[in-house]
Design a protein around this motif. Structure first.
Motif: not given
Length: 216
Positions: A134-161
């Motif tokens: 998860x810390x890798x994905x959080x760092x990835x989001x900071x680097x890439x800076x997307x406008x929207x994030x689509x999470x497929x399935x509840x696992x990534x949604x819950x992990x991030x939010x």
């Protein structure tokens, strides 16, 4: 390059925690600078041919597979010519993987996984793997800076939010209003979606993904 440093960190983590594991971790791919949408899947499997240590091309989700690209195509998010080639060919070349990556860049799309470790089957990652990656994905989001994030399935949604969601209720609301309600995550807006293959719901995922076209 910040992403290159992050991928080195993934490889180091992988060697430290899974020293005997032969499959390559799958990284992210597409538009790496402020894409319109970052699509976050759960975890890769060996069906992705870039998990083979002999692969010399890019490593991003669903290289060499068919189903996810069919879903994207049905949602109006993927190219007619590329999907015809995917349906026609049983394997992908490095050159074709790069062509798909170029298309993703042009559309402002970026694909990645919550967990970068590649499994031999489609088993969901356990809590330890999610906590590790998860810390890798959080760092990835900071680097890439997307406008929207689509999470497929509840696992990534819950992990991030850190929120729970009932996808059936979200889907019903989206179909009724023809709008996608988003959840704030620092600089990005998170949109939950059904997992588009296997244990998920491809048909409902297509209906949610179609509504992305209306987003600014």
């Amino acid at each position: 390059e910040k992403l290159e440093a992050l991928w080195s960190k993934v490889d180091t983590l992988h060697r430290a925690h899974y020293p005997g594991h032969k499959l390559q971790p799958i990284l992210g791919g597409g538009e790496t600078h402020r894409p319109k949408v970052m699509f976050v899947f759960i975890n890769p499997t060996r069906r992705n041919i870039s998990s083979d240590p002999a692969w010399r091309g890019p490593r991003y989700p669903f290289i060499g597979t068919k189903q996810i690209w069919r879903v994207f195509h049905r949602a109006g998010l993927f190219n007619d010519q590329l999907i015809r080639q995917i349906e026609r060919n049983s394997t992908w070349t490095v050159e074709f993987a790069n062509r798909v990556s170029d298309f993703l860049r042009k559309r402002g799309f970026y694909l990645t996984n919550l967990v970068k470790w590649t499994g031999y089957d489609a088993q969901l990652p356990d809590a330890a793997k999610i906590k590790l990656f998860l810390p890798i994905l959080q760092e990835e989001i900071k680097i890439v800076q997307p406008k929207y994030i689509v999470t497929f399935g509840t696992l990534p949604f819950t992990a991030l939010t850190k929120q729970a969601i009932k996808l059936d209720e979200y889907y019903s609301e989206a179909v009724r209003t023809k709008k996608l309600r988003s959840f704030e995550l620092e600089s990005a807006k998170v949109i939950p979606c059904y997992f588009p293959i296997g244990r998920g719901s491809p048909r409902r995922a297509v209906e949610i993904l179609k509504l992305l076209n209306a987003l600014e």
